[in-house]
Write a protein that holds these residues in place. Structure first.
Motif: not given
Length: 698
Positions: A394-404
């Motif tokens: 919540t302090t940035s607009n970076t997120a990590y998402v996994s796809v499989q």
């Protein structure tokens, strides 16, 4: 014609009458002593059963190779180190052959993207376990809001739900001398300020629900003994649980929210303020997932007509003013074949991200709050796969998402929520040869006409002769969606050997939102079991496989599903693996955390619900002389959620009735296949040997 009569007669022969089932249920239980989890008598029984079953499975010439392959996949050092964003850095809990309990470690975001990041060890759980003569299993890190300089580390003994929590300093990489320390309990703890916690735990006599969870919340101040903590909120002893959580957003807002679980699916929400607690106006069937721009994000699982706002349909995501001064804002309303899972909602500084499924095919979406309402867009990630929100900040607009997917190894994508862009930064190498394999989606028609989707992965040139050994699984409960996933072990030990693999998206799950789940609640549960049988029948009708070549497995609620299918439709299956299961549904409320699931299964205090389980509970409906396939039953001693006792009693009754079975109990592991990667690999190998013996060798 003779084949039809044989199957019909078999089905008739194994259907216990309600009178017989009631007689069995009301007779003194000869195996009640197996409910004493760690008694010498019970553990001697476990030891004898393990010796017999392991003597069969481990002596199979395939076992050693299967275990080696499963362990190699589990401990592979080239798998993705899944990130957790903490204090502007990236943390990860890593396990491999040299670190059985795990290393908690950290690096910078830029370094994390390298092929070989320069990790700094924060906590060595193997060293800690050795020093403290414990079998510590990582339970997660709960870090103080915003600054995230200190975290509460949860550790459990052998994988139990009960844990201890200790304060850890990220800068010194050590536990804080004299810091917060909460002894073993089933507990939920949240930071209120850097010097105070809000905690729900076992405070002593009269503070735990019948389900074994806390219902009293207190404020724990730094330097203050636990017995001096003042009470903040009190639920009721017949609640399921009470859980406090703290949410912060990028603008610096903070909300402490207490969820009072009236049932497993219904809750009342209150916010903690300087003046005390005040209710939050949301439907009881709701789940809170985050905070953005001072608004709490909820998924509501029932239709809602809030005052001053638009009508909101079940399954929608909404933004709610916790003070109740503004109308709720609709973020997303799913269509009839869509769903959004509250567990797959992530909040960044300025946006909300969510995984949305359309006919069990996922995509990632971004939602942005504007003066004219919430706007949505689709993130540029692969479609028709399983999407998971791995980490957000919540302090940035970076997120990590996994796809499989079933044939696509897990890949990690870095999302810039502000720009609406995504880039793949890591990918798991293939763990099995997928050349020539395909995944298809079909539909079966259940007994009441409902269309039930399922996925099947198989050889592209598979001949439709009914000869393909096939494994099939499902969950079917608690609004849990069974989405496409990549399993290296299944691929290596089953698909590569010529088998097919099926996932059935039956009712009881959340694949199509709350209505899909609620269609199978309590006395309506037979539709779940009919759905599963319908998929099995569809596989046979398409000549993909045959009853003799079809094996099924499932765990926990899925273990109950397997037990019911074994009792009701033994003619459909050649092998059944029942994992960490519920099976004695007439006593489940009295065992482990069973009382918490009355909202799903019903209660024996209700005559209609008891009557349903009298004719459906697997433990009460086993029948002497029935033509059941040899059944594998496995569980863990340390499971304090479902517990090992129902699996034990079911196996003991099968033995009494002279029915074919194998039983294995891992003496650690919690509610899963093992407490570490080695134990998990062993369990996987044992189960695969069983399926090969039953389906490949015949």
């Amino acid at each position: 014609m003779q084949r039809f009569v044989l199957f019909a007669a078999t089905a008739l022969a194994v259907t216990a009458s309600p009178v017989l089932a009631q007689a069995v249920a009301e007779a003194p239980d000869p195996y009640i002593w197996l409910e004493e989890v760690n008694s010498p008598r019970a553990m001697a029984w476990v030891e004898a059963e393990n010796a017999r079953s392991l003597g069969v499975l481990e002596r199979d010439p395939r076992y050693a190779g299967f275990e080696a392959d499963a362990l190699k996949i589990a401990e592979a050092t080239d798998r993705i180190a899944m990130p957790r964003q903490i204090g502007g850095k990236v943390a990860n809990l890593w396990q491999d052959g040299a670190h059985v309990h795990g290393l908690w470690r950290m690096t910078t975001p830029a370094d994390y993207e390298k092929a070989e990041p320069a990790w700094q060890t924060l906590l060595d759980l193997d060293a800690l376990s050795a020093a403290e003569k414990a079998n510590w299993v990582w339970g997660g890190a709960n870090c103080e809001p915003l600054a995230e300089k200190r975290c509460l580390i949860a550790l459990s003994d052998g994988g139990e739900d009960a844990n201890t929590q200790r304060e850890f300093d990220m800068a010194t990489r050590s536990f804080v001398d004299g810091g917060f320390a909460l002894p073993k309990s089933k507990q939920w703890v949240s930071w209120e300020t850097p010097d105070s916690l809000i905690a729900a735990r076992d405070w002593g006599a009269g503070t735990m629900t019948a389900s074994g969870y806390p219902f009293v919340v207190k404020r724990v101040r730094r330097g203050q003994p636990l017995d001096a903590a003042p009470e903040v909120f009190r639920g009721k002893p017949d609640d399921v649980f009470v859980i406090p959580r703290t949410f912060t957003d990028g603008a610096g807002h903070s909300e402490v929210v207490i969820m009072r679980g009236v049932t497993f699916f219904e809750a009342e929400f209150v916010r903690v303020t300087a003046q005390g607690t005040t209710p939050i106006a949301v439907p009881r069937k709701s789940t809170v997932t985050g905070l953005t721009q001072g608004r709490l994000i909820f998924q509501v699982n029932e239709d809602w007509n809030p005052s001053g706002g638009p009508a909101i349909s079940a399954g929608s995501l909404v933004a709610v003013d916790p003070a109740g001064k503004a109308a709720p804002e609709l973020i997303f309303a799913p269509g009839p074949r869509q769903s959004a899972d509250a567990d797959e909602v992530a909040v960044t500084r300025d946006h909300v991200l969510a995984a949305v499924y359309d006919n069990v095919r996922g995509r990632a979406m971004r939602f942005t709050r504007t003066p004219s309402g919430w706007q949505q867009s689709v993130l540029p990630l692969p479609d028709n796969a399983a999407v998971s929100m791995v980490s957000s900040d919540t302090t940035s607009n970076t997120a990590y998402v996994s796809v499989q997917s079933y044939l696509l190894p897990t890949a990690l994508w870095k999302v810039d929520a502000a720009a609406g862009t995504a880039a793949q930064i890591k990918e798991t190498p293939a763990r099995f040869a997928a050349d020539g394999l395909v995944t298809e989606q079909f539909e079966a028609t259940s007994k009441d006409g409902t269309k039930v989707p399922y996925f099947i992965t198989h050889r592209a040139g598979m001949k439709l002769t009914g000869a393909t050994p096939t494994l099939m699984t499902a969950y079917g409960g608690f609004q849990v969606s069974y989405t496409p996933h990549y399993s290296g072990v299944t691929g290596k030990l089953w698909l590569e050997k010529g088998g097919a693999f099926v996932v059935a998206n039956i009712r009881g799950g959340g694949e199509f939102g709350p209505a899909w789940h609620e269609a199978g609640l309590k006395t309506k549960r037979q539709v779940i079991y009919d759905d599963f049988a319908a998929v099995a029948e569809d596989l046979v009708a398409r000549k993909i496989t045959s009853a003799q070549k079809l094996g099924i497995y499932g765990g926990s609620n899925g273990g109950l599903l397997m037990g019911v299918e074994l009792i009701q439709r033994p003619d459909l299956f050649g092998a059944v693996s029942i994992q960490i299961p519920l099976l004695d549904m007439l006593r489940y409320e009295k065992l482990s955390a069973g009382a918490s699931w009355v909202g799903e299964y019903g209660t024996m205090a209700n005559p209609d619900e008891k009557a349903f389980w009298l004719k459906t509970s697997p433990y009460s409906n086993l029948k002497r002389g029935a033509a059941y396939p040899e059944t594998l039953i496995w569980t863990t001693t340390k499971d304090d959620r479902v517990g090992p006792v129902q699996a034990r009693k079911f196996a003991a009754r099968m033995k009494e009735y002279g029915l074919p079975y194998l039983y294995f109990e891992n003496t650690a592991g919690g509610h899963g296949a093992g407490a570490n990667l080695k134990e998990t690999a062993k369990t996987s190998a044992l189960e695969m040997v069983y399926f090969h013996r039953r389906l490949m060798d015949r």
